[in-house]
Write a protein that holds these residues in place. Structure first.
Motif, mmCIF file in Angstrom:
data_model
loop_
_atom_site.group_PDB
_atom_site.id
_atom_site.type_symbol
_atom_site.label_atom_id
_atom_site.label_comp_id
_atom_site.label_asym_id
_atom_site.label_seq_id
_atom_site.Cartn_x
_atom_site.Cartn_y
_atom_site.Cartn_z
ATOM 1 N N ASN A 46 74.966 48.734 50.747
ATOM 2 C CA ASN A 46 74.902 50.196 50.672
ATOM 3 C C ASN A 46 73.505 50.683 50.325
ATOM 4 O O ASN A 46 73.073 51.741 50.806
ATOM 5 N N ALA A 47 72.776 49.918 49.503
ATOM 6 C CA ALA A 47 71.387 50.288 49.212
ATOM 7 C C ALA A 47 70.538 50.189 50.474
ATOM 8 O O ALA A 47 69.614 51.001 50.670
ATOM 9 N N ALA A 48 70.832 49.217 51.345
ATOM 10 C CA ALA A 48 70.097 49.090 52.606
ATOM 11 C C ALA A 48 70.333 50.306 53.498
ATOM 12 O O ALA A 48 69.401 50.801 54.150
ATOM 13 N N SER A 247 83.748 55.398 66.590
ATOM 14 C CA SER A 247 84.549 54.219 66.266
ATOM 15 C C SER A 247 84.264 53.700 64.864
ATOM 16 O O SER A 247 85.191 53.289 64.149
ATOM 17 N N SER A 248 82.995 53.705 64.444
ATOM 18 C CA SER A 248 82.665 53.218 63.107
ATOM 19 C C SER A 248 83.325 54.084 62.044
ATOM 20 O O SER A 248 83.943 53.578 61.096
ATOM 21 N N HIS A 249 83.180 55.394 62.205
ATOM 22 C CA HIS A 249 83.776 56.312 61.233
ATOM 23 C C HIS A 249 85.287 56.176 61.198
ATOM 24 O O HIS A 249 85.901 56.148 60.123
ATOM 25 N N PRO A 292 79.123 49.380 55.024
ATOM 26 C CA PRO A 292 77.794 49.155 55.610
ATOM 27 C C PRO A 292 77.809 48.158 56.758
ATOM 28 O O PRO A 292 77.037 48.289 57.709
ATOM 29 N N LEU A 293 78.701 47.157 56.694
ATOM 30 C CA LEU A 293 78.798 46.197 57.792
ATOM 31 C C LEU A 293 79.284 46.869 59.067
ATOM 32 O O LEU A 293 78.746 46.635 60.160
ATOM 33 N N ASN A 299 76.937 50.307 65.268
ATOM 34 C CA ASN A 299 76.154 51.505 65.521
ATOM 35 C C ASN A 299 74.765 51.102 66.018
ATOM 36 O O ASN A 299 73.996 50.452 65.302
ATOM 37 N N LYS A 300 74.429 51.489 67.235
ATOM 38 C CA LYS A 300 73.152 51.108 67.835
ATOM 39 C C LYS A 300 71.975 51.744 67.108
ATOM 40 O O LYS A 300 70.920 51.124 66.957
ATOM 41 N N ASP A 301 72.135 52.990 66.646
ATOM 42 C CA ASP A 301 71.043 53.658 65.943
ATOM 43 C C ASP A 301 70.683 52.932 64.659
ATOM 44 O O ASP A 301 69.507 52.723 64.346
ATOM 45 N N VAL A 302 71.712 52.532 63.895
ATOM 46 C CA VAL A 302 71.457 51.840 62.626
ATOM 47 C C VAL A 302 70.859 50.467 62.881
ATOM 48 O O VAL A 302 69.915 50.040 62.192
#
Length: 319
Positions: A46-48, A247-249, A292-293, A299-302
């Motif tokens: 989460n810090a990352a 999808s992630s959300h 975070p995983l 997610n391509k942006d992340v």
């Protein structure tokens, strides 16, 4: 009416102790190391996310602003519980005073409620992005995003304060009480009361509806409009891109609301304290670790921002 033991005439405020997971020293060490590893991974993951959102200009959008706040709340959420839990695993049944138990309950309820409200806000953000893309920047302004986060925090603080205060108006049966849990949650504390708690259980159930059911219904409504809009898209690439942003959300929503609903919305008659404790382990460690995983892997942006951050860090180290 639920029968309760009469209150014992003890001087001073009651103290609480958490039931140990095991009394076998070898297993205690293994559990300590396992939970410490999971906690470290939660903090690092989460810090990352927070670091990437704050340092990468490509992630300075409302969606990642909310994700950054969600990751911060996940860190606070687990930090409220895990350090004391680790201390009790190796240190035995250390008592926690009434004030300390109430403080942990308040912050645990607050951070958990903020998580649920932020997930609802993120669903609205996805709705605006997909259903009203041309007006997205006009609607999702920085001011509105900050207001929605502050509103989530304010509502969570208000509800948690009321629930915690109401819980500790109960009288308890004795001075040193054992909680069949690893944290001061509302339901296991209520079970230690000397009076009829049927009204308190009804209020807890109502609070669960406010924090879980209502936001989940709002998320479902948002995704109904999102799905209808995606199905109307003519471009397969556009549908894929829209789906990937949601999808992630949606995965995080199902994990968070699924586990919490099993604990707080099931009828009390169909639950056991051991089951509640096992499920609580999932949403205390599982969802903060997976969030975070999920956002990183799906997610391509992340993933792109993470690669850029690592590349620039490596380049700066070699220069």
């Amino acid at each position: 009416m639920v029968s309760r033991k009469p209150a014992l005439n003890q001087s001073g405020s009651p103290e609480f102790v958490f039931r140990v997971f095991t009394t076998v020293p070898e297993f205690q060490v293994l559990l300590f190391l396992l939970f410490l590893l999971l906690y470290s991974m939660i903090l690092a993951g989460n810090a990352a996310i927070i670091w990437m959102v704050c340092t990468q200009s490509s992630l300075r959008t409302p969606m990642y602003f909310f994700l950054c706040n969600l990751s911060f709340m996940e860190i606070c959420y687990t930090t409220d519980v895990v350090p004391l839990m680790l201390s009790n695993i190796l240190g035995g049944q250390k008592p926690i005073p009434l004030a300390g138990c109430g403080t942990q309950m308040f912050f645990f309820s607050t951070f958990g409620s903020i998580d649920c409200f932020l997930l609802t806000v993120m669903a609205y953000d996805r709705y605006v992005a997909i259903c009203h893309p041309l007006h997205y920047n006009l609607i999702m302004t920085q001011k509105l995003c900050v207001q929605m986060v502050l509103g989530s925090v304010g509502l969570a603080l208000f509800l948690s304060l009321q629930l915690t205060t109401f819980t500790f108006t109960l009288s308890f049966c004795g001075h040193r009480l054992e909680i069949n849990h690893f944290l001061c949650d509302v339901a296991p504390i209520m079970r230690l009361a000397c009076a009829d708690i049927s009204m308190h259980e009804a209020i807890l159930y109502f609070a669960g509806i406010l924090v879980l059911t209502v936001p989940f219904l709002l998320i479902c409504i948002s995704y109904m409009f999102i799905t209808a809009n995606i199905l109307r898209m003519r471009s397969a690439e556009g549908r894929q891109r829209a789906f990937s942003t949601c999808s992630s959300h949606l995965t995080v929503v199902l994990l968070q609301y699924g586990c919490c609903s099993l604990v707080y919305l099931r009828p009390r008659s169909s639950t056991s304290e051991d089951e509640d404790r096992q499920i609580a382990l999932v949403y205390t460690f599982g969802t903060p670790l997976l969030n975070p995983l999920i956002y990183t892997l799906r997610n391509k942006d992340v993933k792109g921002a993470l690669r850029n951050a690592i590349f620039h860090k490596a380049a700066s180290d070699t220069s």
